[in-house]
Design a protein around this motif. Structure first.
Motif, PDB file in Angstrom:
ATOM      1  N   HIS A  68       0.852  -1.194   0.000  1.00 54.53           N
ATOM      2  CA  HIS A  68       0.000   0.000   0.000  1.00 54.53           C
ATOM      3  C   HIS A  68       0.883   1.238   0.000  1.00 54.53           C
ATOM      4  O   HIS A  68       1.946   1.260   0.627  1.00 54.53           O
ATOM      5  CB  HIS A  68      -0.910   0.036   1.231  1.00 54.53           C
ATOM      6  N   TRP A  69       0.411   2.298  -0.669  1.00 56.46           N
ATOM      7  CA  TRP A  69       1.107   3.585  -0.712  1.00 56.46           C
ATOM      8  C   TRP A  69       0.639   4.487   0.424  1.00 56.46           C
ATOM      9  O   TRP A  69      -0.502   4.386   0.872  1.00 56.46           O
ATOM     10  CB  TRP A  69       0.821   4.298  -2.024  1.00 56.46           C
ATOM     11  N   ASN A  70       1.523   5.406   0.840  1.00 54.08           N
ATOM     12  CA  ASN A  70       1.059   6.499   1.688  1.00 54.08           C
ATOM     13  C   ASN A  70       0.413   7.562   0.802  1.00 54.08           C
ATOM     14  O   ASN A  70       0.481   7.509  -0.437  1.00 54.08           O
ATOM     15  CB  ASN A  70       2.191   7.077   2.541  1.00 54.08           C
ATOM     16  N   LYS A  73       6.089   6.554   0.210  1.00 56.12           N
ATOM     17  CA  LYS A  73       6.383   5.373   1.019  1.00 56.12           C
ATOM     18  C   LYS A  73       5.461   4.225   0.616  1.00 56.12           C
ATOM     19  O   LYS A  73       4.361   4.449   0.095  1.00 56.12           O
ATOM     20  CB  LYS A  73       6.192   5.659   2.509  1.00 56.12           C
ATOM     21  N   VAL A 125       8.037  -0.985   6.146  1.00 56.27           N
ATOM     22  CA  VAL A 125       7.824   0.331   5.558  1.00 56.27           C
ATOM     23  C   VAL A 125       9.095   0.751   4.838  1.00 56.27           C
ATOM     24  O   VAL A 125      10.189   0.705   5.409  1.00 56.27           O
ATOM     25  CB  VAL A 125       7.471   1.377   6.633  1.00 56.27           C
ATOM     26  N   PHE A 184      -1.686   2.826   5.113  1.00 58.20           N
ATOM     27  CA  PHE A 184      -1.476   3.987   5.971  1.00 58.20           C
ATOM     28  C   PHE A 184      -2.796   4.719   6.226  1.00 58.20           C
ATOM     29  O   PHE A 184      -3.718   4.684   5.409  1.00 58.20           O
ATOM     30  CB  PHE A 184      -0.526   4.982   5.292  1.00 58.20           C
ATOM     31  N   HIS A 185      -2.857   5.431   7.340  1.00 59.91           N
ATOM     32  CA  HIS A 185      -3.936   6.392   7.556  1.00 59.91           C
ATOM     33  C   HIS A 185      -3.803   7.473   6.478  1.00 59.91           C
ATOM     34  O   HIS A 185      -2.694   7.919   6.169  1.00 59.91           O
ATOM     35  CB  HIS A 185      -3.807   6.996   8.950  1.00 59.91           C
ATOM     36  N   THR A 195      -2.055  10.790   7.989  1.00 54.92           N
ATOM     37  CA  THR A 195      -0.757  10.740   8.659  1.00 54.92           C
ATOM     38  C   THR A 195      -0.082   9.405   8.392  1.00 54.92           C
ATOM     39  O   THR A 195      -0.733   8.357   8.403  1.00 54.92           O
ATOM     40  CB  THR A 195      -0.898  10.954  10.176  1.00 54.92           C
ATOM     41  N   ASP A 196       1.227   9.459   8.182  1.00 53.91           N
ATOM     42  CA  ASP A 196       1.995   8.223   7.978  1.00 53.91           C
ATOM     43  C   ASP A 196       2.323   7.530   9.294  1.00 53.91           C
ATOM     44  O   ASP A 196       2.948   6.464   9.297  1.00 53.91           O
ATOM     45  CB  ASP A 196       3.309   8.532   7.241  1.00 53.91           C
ATOM     46  N   ASP A 197       1.917   8.113  10.411  1.00 54.94           N
ATOM     47  CA  ASP A 197       2.261   7.557  11.715  1.00 54.94           C
ATOM     48  C   ASP A 197       1.383   6.367  12.085  1.00 54.94           C
ATOM     49  O   ASP A 197       1.748   5.586  12.964  1.00 54.94           O
ATOM     50  CB  ASP A 197       2.144   8.637  12.785  1.00 54.94           C
ATOM     51  N   ILE A 213      -0.805   2.889  10.830  1.00 55.61           N
ATOM     52  CA  ILE A 213      -1.007   1.862   9.812  1.00 55.61           C
ATOM     53  C   ILE A 213      -2.182   0.987  10.230  1.00 55.61           C
ATOM     54  O   ILE A 213      -2.243   0.508  11.375  1.00 55.61           O
ATOM     55  CB  ILE A 213       0.259   1.001   9.639  1.00 55.61           C
TER      56      ILE A 213
END
Length: 256
Positions: free
Chosen positions: A130-132, A137, A158, A190-191, A194-196, A198
């Motif tokens: 999956h992409w961000n 990423k 990641v 990813f959300h 935010t990339d923080d 998953i």
């Protein structure tokens, strides 16, 4: 919330990914009249113009299972899984199983393809790229060996996506293995804001693997939060672009 107005546009495809303009759907399927293997396909949003992107092309494409496509946010690339050419256990190497699958990225026109992550021969596996939201990423699940269940021990990976010289590359890969009893873990992306965070599913807190739950994993704190906690199989979670709703699959009985 009730989902209505459902229209079936194709009966044999799965694991879909929309192009950013909403005009096309990329998906995988087996064309049983031609091959026993999954390929990556595309079609219009109304089910028209179905086209096999990967089948029968020869190297650098493989001629085994290829699937789980994910279109990049800019619509320029498709990340997908591909079974190693030399691997003969086709049943456990379908896109849904991922054993002996590597990660490939091809341009949206499928003119060529590049292996960006290769797993260990005979022992490795890879699932659900999956992409961000920024397209910088990728996140995916990777097989890490035997676990407490029959599905094995899977971890979150990641990596950073770049295109030096126009060639897709994944580098700087970081591994995360959350939970009190790491085992089966499937990555769902990813959300969007935010990339923080998953979104994932599995049994990382020691529950029976057939009671898989939906989780958020936070990278900055390495904590994992159970979002469902039901005594049923739950999987394939997706979050809407606004980050306000999550849709997922749940088994209909305690045995599913």
């Amino acid at each position: 919330m009730i989902l209505g107005g459902i229209t079936a546009i194709h009966s044999l495809g799965g694991r879909v990914s929309w192009t950013p303009d909403g005009n096309d759907i990329v998906f995988d399927k087996i064309n049983v009249s031609e091959t026993p293997y999954f390929d990556v396909w595309t079609m219009g949003a109304d089910g028209s113009s179905k086209t096999n992107l990967t089948g029968g092309k020869g190297a650098p494409f493989t001629s085994k299972h290829m699937g789980q496509p994910a279109v990049s946010p800019d619509g320029a690339w498709i990340a997908y899984q591909a079974q190693k050419q030399a691997w003969t256990d086709d049943v456990n190497s379908t896109p849904g199983a991922g054993f002996q699958n590597d990660l490939y990225i091809m341009p949206i026109d499928a003119s060529t393809t590049t292996a960006v992550v290769t797993v260990a021969v005979d022992t490795g596996g890879l699932l659900h790229p999956h992409w961000n939201a920024a397209g910088t990423k990728l996140v995916w699940g990777e097989y890490a060996g035997a676990g407490s269940s029959s599905l094995g021990h899977w971890v979150i990976k990641v990596g950073n996506f770049t295109t030096p010289g126009g060639v897709p590359t994944v580098s700087g890969t970081v591994t995360y293995d959350p939970g009190t009893t790491p085992d089966w873990l499937e990555v769902h992306g990813f959300h969007p804001l935010t990339d923080d965070y998953i979104l994932c599913s599995g049994n990382p807190q020691g529950q029976d693997v057939l009671r898989s739950d939906i989780y958020f994993f936070q990278i900055s704190t390495t904590t994992i939060t159970n979002l469902t906690g039901n005594n049923q199989w739950e999987e394939h979670a997706h979050i809407n672009p606004a980050g306000t709703y999550i849709v997922w699959m749940r088994g209909t009985t305690d045995d599913e």
